[in-house]
Enzyme design. Structure first.
Site: not given
Ligand code: C5P
Length: 403
Positions: A210, A308, A338, A342
């Site tokens: 990305n 996370v 989120k 999370k």
């Molecule tokens: O769900 P999304 O990817 O948008 O979430 C963003 C947050 O989750 C960020 O803090 C990113 O570092 C973390 N993340 C993660 N593992 C993933 C995808 C995102 O820890 N596979």
């Protein structure tokens, strides 16, 4: 560079080693960062670089004389007291010896003896000279007396020798000076910061990734270090160099990032997850380069773990967890969802469609959401400033946890 030294006065002492030419860049970076810099050179330094060079860049007359017609009476006392910090770069073995012994036989050494402000000393010399026990004793003495001594870096030296004794990079000297001038409100805290993209390999030459460059996460790591934290950065592939004083682990894939973070997470007080982790990876890794063919190609992707969320499930009570949400629509609603899903304490939401925010630029426009429903909308700021504002929130949360 952001205006980290705005309104600050720094005295830059330059002594007579070949690395004196690098002090020109130190000065330039300090001035760019907003500092007013008074340069003081020893007679030896003037053999390597002319005062005129420093004068042109600082816009101030360079001081070299303790006595004589060009010397201002009493500036050997006033100069070291009228500034916010003193930086000596490079500091020769002779200069270290004089400071350790209390000798004041020229303007710079006299200023140092009368100084009341924090002093950063950046030794640079031949490796054998640096390793000499008397020099090491002097360094130890200076540290004991409260001088901050920056360890020289290792590498090939001007004299052709290889070893420790090189002047650290000018940007690192400036970062250390900024640390010296910053209140240490994160001292004693261990921060784990993730940054950058991940690469998810498809075959030996292709991968999915990305647009993240790591700038936001690196700014968080650098600012946290400046505020006194012990910082470990876990970084995906990026062109950025390790911020001064930060320990860095380089990883490539989401699974590698997860492995390193799982190992380090139990020892941290704060996790700031700014990495743009790929949510999917190719279901299989081709052993050889995939060949072009007439047929359309379908790539099957499989889920990467939500790193996370997994770490949040094993958090200890005192740990603070911060995530980022890069969105292209319904920013706040997605970010709030989120935050809950999370198990985060804070989430930093940014609309990555704005040209001055998100990936690859030096500025960001973010909103910080918390678990209590608080919404802090920040204006357009540099990524360093965003990092600082986020760390202010982290400091508050840590204080609340300590109760
Ligand atoms: O769900 P999304 O990817 O948008 O979430 C963003 C947050 O989750 C960020 O803090 C990113 O570092 C973390 N993340 C993660 N593992 C993933 C995808 C995102 O820890 N596979």
């Amino acid at each position: 560079m952001a205006a980290i030294f705005q309104g600050k006065k720094i005295l830059l002492g330059v002594t007579g080693g070949i690395a004196a030419y690098k002090a020109v860049e130190v000065l330039r970076l300090m001035v760019t960062a907003g500092a007013q810099v008074q340069v003081v050179m020893t007679a030896g330094a003037c053999q390597f670089v002319t005062p005129l060079t420093f004068q042109a860049l600082s816009g101030e007359p360079v001081r070299t004389e303790l006595f004589g017609p060009s010397a201002e009476p009493l500036e050997h006392i006033s100069l070291g007291q009228a500034v916010d910090a003193i930086v000596i770069a490079p500091a020769t073995a002779n200069c270290l010896g004089k400071m350790a012994a209390g000798i004041a036989d020229d303007l710079l050494s006299t200023i140092i003896l009368a100084a009341t402000r924090p002093i950063l000393v950046c030794p640079a010399m031949n490796v054998k000279m640096y390793e000499n026990p008397v020099v090491q004793e002097n360094v130890a003495k200076l540290r004991q007396r409260g001088f901050q001594v920056l360890e020289p870096s290792a590498g090939e030296m001007a004299c052709g020798a290889y070893g420790s004794g090189r002047l650290p990079e000018p940007a690192d000297i400036v970062a250390a000076a900024a640390w010296l001038l910053t209140p240490q409100d994160l001292a004693g805290q261990r921060l784990l910061v993730s940054a950058g993209p991940t690469y998810e390999d498809l075959d030996p030459v292709r991968f999915l990734t990305n647009r993240s460059t790591g700038k936001m996460g690196y700014a968080v790591a650098a600012m946290a270090r400046r505020r006194g934290a012990e910082v470990t950065l876990v970084s995906g592939p990026t062109a950025l160099s390790t911020p001064w004083g930060v320990s860095r682990h380089l990883v490539r894939t989401a699974l590698e990032m997860q492995g390193v973070l799982q190992d380090l997470f139990p020892q941290c007080d704060v996790l700031i997850m700014s990495a743009a982790v790929s949510d999917y990876r190719p279901a299989g890794l081709a052993a050889q380069k995939i060949k072009r063919s007439e047929a359309e190609m379908l790539v099957k992707l499989t889920h990467n773990p939500d790193i996370v969320a997994g770490l949040g499930a094993r958090r200890q009570h005192h740990q603070v967890l911060v995530g980022f949400a890069a969105e292209t629509q319904d920013l706040l609603a997605h970010a709030a969802a989120k935050l809950q899903r999370k198990g985060l304490d804070l989430i930093v939401a940014n609309d990555v469609t704005a040209p001055d925010a998100g990936f690859a630029v030096d500025t960001n426009r973010v909103t910080i959401l918390d678990r209590q429903g608080g919404v802090e909308v920040l204006p357009l700021l540099s990524k360093d400033e965003v990092a600082d504002r986020l760390l202010d929130r982290v400091v508050t949360l840590l204080a609340e946890r300590r109760g």
